[in-house]
Design a protein around this motif. Structure first.
Motif, PDB file in Angstrom:
ATOM      1  N   GLU A 150     -35.118 -28.219  -1.080  1.00 56.84           N
ATOM      2  CA  GLU A 150     -33.747 -27.697  -0.966  1.00 56.84           C
ATOM      3  C   GLU A 150     -33.793 -26.314  -0.347  1.00 56.84           C
ATOM      4  N   GLN A 151     -32.704 -25.954   0.338  1.00 57.69           N
ATOM      5  CA  GLN A 151     -32.656 -24.582   0.823  1.00 57.69           C
ATOM      6  C   GLN A 151     -31.264 -23.995   0.710  1.00 57.69           C
ATOM      7  N   GLU A 152     -31.220 -22.659   0.605  1.00 57.86           N
ATOM      8  CA  GLU A 152     -29.909 -21.997   0.489  1.00 57.86           C
ATOM      9  C   GLU A 152     -29.964 -20.649   1.179  1.00 57.86           C
ATOM     10  N   GLU A 153     -28.779 -20.191   1.608  1.00 59.74           N
ATOM     11  CA  GLU A 153     -28.721 -18.871   2.209  1.00 59.74           C
ATOM     12  C   GLU A 153     -28.456 -17.879   1.091  1.00 59.74           C
ATOM     13  N   VAL A 154     -29.310 -16.883   0.956  1.00 55.66           N
ATOM     14  CA  VAL A 154     -29.143 -15.909  -0.134  1.00 55.66           C
ATOM     15  C   VAL A 154     -29.377 -14.509   0.391  1.00 55.66           C
ATOM     16  N   GLU A 155     -28.942 -13.523  -0.410  1.00 60.37           N
ATOM     17  CA  GLU A 155     -29.264 -12.131  -0.058  1.00 60.37           C
ATOM     18  C   GLU A 155     -30.769 -11.942  -0.242  1.00 60.37           C
ATOM     19  N   LEU A 156     -31.354 -11.033   0.542  1.00 58.10           N
ATOM     20  CA  LEU A 156     -32.805 -10.826   0.459  1.00 58.10           C
ATOM     21  C   LEU A 156     -33.238 -10.488  -0.979  1.00 58.10           C
ATOM     22  N   SER A 157     -32.427  -9.637  -1.633  1.00 64.86           N
ATOM     23  CA  SER A 157     -32.776  -9.238  -3.012  1.00 64.86           C
ATOM     24  C   SER A 157     -32.765 -10.461  -3.939  1.00 64.86           C
ATOM     25  N   LYS A 158     -31.862 -11.383  -3.688  1.00 66.50           N
ATOM     26  CA  LYS A 158     -31.763 -12.594  -4.512  1.00 66.50           C
ATOM     27  C   LYS A 158     -33.007 -13.480  -4.273  1.00 66.50           C
TER      28      LYS A 158
ATOM     29  N   ARG B 145     -45.120 -22.656  -1.598  1.00 70.88           N
ATOM     30  CA  ARG B 145     -44.090 -23.068  -2.554  1.00 70.88           C
ATOM     31  C   ARG B 145     -42.704 -22.734  -1.999  1.00 70.88           C
ATOM     32  N   PHE B 146     -42.603 -21.566  -1.345  1.00 68.32           N
ATOM     33  CA  PHE B 146     -41.336 -21.155  -0.744  1.00 68.32           C
ATOM     34  C   PHE B 146     -41.507 -20.785   0.726  1.00 68.32           C
ATOM     35  N   VAL B 147     -40.474 -21.046   1.498  1.00 72.51           N
ATOM     36  CA  VAL B 147     -40.442 -20.492   2.857  1.00 72.51           C
ATOM     37  C   VAL B 147     -39.211 -19.595   2.937  1.00 72.51           C
ATOM     38  N   VAL B 148     -39.404 -18.374   3.430  1.00 72.58           N
ATOM     39  CA  VAL B 148     -38.268 -17.479   3.640  1.00 72.58           C
ATOM     40  C   VAL B 148     -38.046 -17.406   5.151  1.00 72.58           C
TER      41      VAL B 148
ATOM     42  N   LEU C 295     -29.588 -12.313   9.056  1.00 68.20           N
ATOM     43  CA  LEU C 295     -30.052 -10.941   8.799  1.00 68.20           C
ATOM     44  C   LEU C 295     -28.948  -9.909   8.970  1.00 68.20           C
ATOM     45  N   LYS C 296     -28.051 -10.177   9.925  1.00 69.51           N
ATOM     46  CA  LYS C 296     -26.926  -9.265  10.156  1.00 69.51           C
ATOM     47  C   LYS C 296     -26.115  -9.106   8.876  1.00 69.51           C
ATOM     48  N   LYS C 297     -26.093 -10.188   8.054  1.00 73.67           N
ATOM     49  CA  LYS C 297     -25.348 -10.143   6.787  1.00 73.67           C
ATOM     50  C   LYS C 297     -26.262  -9.735   5.626  1.00 73.67           C
ATOM     51  N   GLY C 298     -27.527  -9.354   5.969  1.00 76.16           N
ATOM     52  CA  GLY C 298     -28.486  -8.967   4.928  1.00 76.16           C
ATOM     53  C   GLY C 298     -28.964 -10.172   4.140  1.00 76.16           C
ATOM     54  N   ARG C 299     -28.918 -11.343   4.778  1.00 77.53           N
ATOM     55  CA  ARG C 299     -29.283 -12.553   4.054  1.00 77.53           C
ATOM     56  C   ARG C 299     -30.440 -13.289   4.741  1.00 77.53           C
ATOM     57  N   VAL C 300     -31.093 -14.164   4.005  1.00 76.21           N
ATOM     58  CA  VAL C 300     -32.166 -15.004   4.564  1.00 76.21           C
ATOM     59  C   VAL C 300     -31.969 -16.429   4.057  1.00 76.21           C
ATOM     60  N   VAL C 301     -32.709 -17.370   4.644  1.00 80.93           N
ATOM     61  CA  VAL C 301     -32.666 -18.741   4.103  1.00 80.93           C
ATOM     62  C   VAL C 301     -33.922 -18.936   3.254  1.00 80.93           C
ATOM     63  N   LEU C 302     -33.686 -19.304   2.009  1.00 77.03           N
ATOM     64  CA  LEU C 302     -34.813 -19.528   1.105  1.00 77.03           C
ATOM     65  C   LEU C 302     -34.993 -21.032   0.902  1.00 77.03           C
ATOM     66  N   ARG C 303     -36.153 -21.543   1.315  1.00 75.03           N
ATOM     67  CA  ARG C 303     -36.387 -22.980   1.163  1.00 75.03           C
ATOM     68  C   ARG C 303     -37.412 -23.219   0.061  1.00 75.03           C
ATOM     69  N   ASP C 304     -37.013 -24.015  -0.913  1.00 72.59           N
ATOM     70  CA  ASP C 304     -37.916 -24.404  -1.996  1.00 72.59           C
ATOM     71  C   ASP C 304     -38.646 -25.665  -1.537  1.00 72.59           C
ATOM     72  N   MET C 305     -39.913 -25.534  -1.206  1.00 67.70           N
ATOM     73  CA  MET C 305     -40.646 -26.640  -0.592  1.00 67.70           C
ATOM     74  C   MET C 305     -40.895 -27.779  -1.581  1.00 67.70           C
ATOM     75  N   GLN C 306     -40.962 -27.430  -2.864  1.00 66.06           N
ATOM     76  CA  GLN C 306     -41.211 -28.473  -3.855  1.00 66.06           C
ATOM     77  C   GLN C 306     -39.987 -29.367  -4.026  1.00 66.06           C
ATOM     78  N   LYS C 307     -38.825 -28.706  -4.100  1.00 63.80           N
ATOM     79  CA  LYS C 307     -37.582 -29.462  -4.297  1.00 63.80           C
ATOM     80  C   LYS C 307     -37.017 -29.984  -2.991  1.00 63.80           C
TER      81      LYS C 307
END
Ligand code: HAM
Length: 420
Positions: A403-411, A379-382, A389-401
């Protein structure tokens, strides 16, 4: 290359969901009816089965896998479960603590038959045994339970055939009666059945030859040959089945292939398999406990379904639904080796949180990791990229939609938790 033995099969992961469905349905339902699970050994002394199913039956004569142990004893792979359950009942003195004792089992059985569709050398049964009562209501419970199971498992085109074989005292009378009737018509029988008259006359009732069938159908029904007590018992079983709306058909010549049966016997066929092979069968065995060394008369009844045959009889739609494999929730993709440690830690966390999650171990390209994520139905790819990662962020891809966005890991965690 060493291959699997003839008549045995690997049950692959994509089929397991359907197997588990059939098994879980049995566990849930049998539990509601008060049957408790029992697991008896797969190997037993061969004598246990010979004594139970009978030395002249197909199982007793040629179908058992028997080998000698180091002490020279004949050991058999169990061809069925009833005998083992009865042995366990006697050996563990279960009747004393439980009174009427109700068991269910699910497991592998072994018979040296000629393999074909729905007939294997290692096959699986699920079944029940109720030991300690001769009440016709118990017969009705067991038969109704078999029907309820079929309904719960989504099997529709079944037929439950029932009959009574009478008690121990009736057996010699029945044999003598049909020997006499059939000797007068021996010329109409096939060569095999001619021999069966003396050896095991009731097996003529199972012959598929049309002429033999015609002869059998013109004989006096078994129910008219058995004693009054057994006739009344049979009537009470039918009445209580009708009372609870269980669908059954009477088959005056249903004899079953195992010697331990007395009184009520039943067999369940399905159009999907043809009338040739039953998907399940059962009956009373009022003398087996005593015959195997039990102290007192202990009447009993049970049935078993063949799981491989249930699988053939299941509805196409259900099969489709239950063979799609479990999908992943999250796939973790890593862009570089340096981000792997972080990603691996995250994977551990996901699994602790019970998310079905996967990672690539072989440093494949991002593109090929995405393809694998798709294959797994994630459902998701991280995506763990070095820069992000240097910014503490990852790319979260919603496979169903898509769409993908860069977000903080906690987000990303919050988002995944919110969706799954
Ligand atoms: P059975 O009729 O010998 O009875 O077997 C029960 C079911 O096991 C059959 O209806 C069939 O579905 C399945 N089965 C038997 N042999 C094979 C095979 N070679 N390959 C695939 N499936 C097979 C009994 O075993 C009795 N113990 C039933 C019982 C329980 N009676 C009283 N309690």
């Amino acid at each position: 290359m060493i291959k699997s033995l003839r008549g045995t099969k690997d049950i692959l992961s994509k089929e397991i969901i359907l197997w588990r469905f059939l098994e879980d349905t049995a566990r849930d339902l049998f539990n509601i009816y008060g049957y408790k699970e029992i697991r008896t050994p797969i190997i037993e002394e061969a004598a246990l089965f010979i004594k139970s199913v009978g030395p002249t039956t197909d199982i007793g004569q040629k179908e058992m896998f028997v080998f000698k142990d180091r002490g020279g004893r004949d050991i058999a792979l169990r061809p069925e479960a009833t005998a083992g359950v009865v042995r366990a009942y006697i050996e563990n003195i279960l009747g004393v603590s439980l009174g009427l004792s109700k068991f269910f089992y699910i497991g592998a059985m072994f018979r040296g038959e000629r393999p074909q569709a729905g007939r294997q050398r290692q096959f699986h049964q699920l079944g029940v045994e109720a030991i300690g009562s001769d009440s016709p209501f118990l017969d009705a419970e067991v038969i109704a339970l078999s029907e309820e199971y079929l309904k719960s498992a989504g099997i529709k085109d079944y037929r439950i055939k029932i009959n009574s074989l009478g008690c121990k005292k009736d057996k010699p009378n029945i044999t003598d009666f049909y020997k006499k009737e059939l000797k007068g018509r021996i010329e109409e029988l096939c060569p095999d059945c001619k021999k069966r008259i003396e050896r095991s006359v009731l097996r003529i009732f199972d012959c598929k030859n049309n002429r033999c069938r015609a002869v059998v159908n013109s004989l006096t029904p078994i129910i008219e040959v058995i004693c009054l007590d057994c006739q009344q018992h049979y009537k009470a079983v039918k009445d209580s089945l009708s009372e609870i709306g269980c669908n059954f058909i009477e088959d005056s010549f249903l004899a079953r292939g195992l010697d331990y049966y007395t009184r009520t016997v039943f067999e369940i066929t399905s159009d999907s398999l043809g009338a040739k092979d039953a998907i399940g069968a059962g009956g009373r065995y009022d003398n087996l406990v005593k015959d195997l060394g039990g102290k007192k008369d202990t009447p009993a009844i049970g049935f078993a379904f063949g799981i491989e045959r249930l699988l053939i009889a299941t509805d196409e739609a259900l099969r489709e639904k239950k063979t799609t494999s479990i999908k992943s929730d999250v796939f973790i993709a890593t862009a570089t080796r340096s981000s792997y440690n972080e990603a691996f830690r995250f994977l551990k966390w996901l699994r602790e949180e019970r998310f079905v999650s996967e990672i690539d171990y072989d440093g494949r390209s991002l593109k090929s990791q995405m393809r694998r994520a798709e294959k797994l139905g994630a459902r998701f790819v991280v995506i763990f990229g070095e820069e992000e990662l240097k910014k503490g962020r990852v790319v979260l891809r919603d496979m169903q939609k898509g769409e993908q966005e860069e977000v903080e890991l906690s987000k990303a965690i919050e988002k995944i938790k919110g969706f799954l």
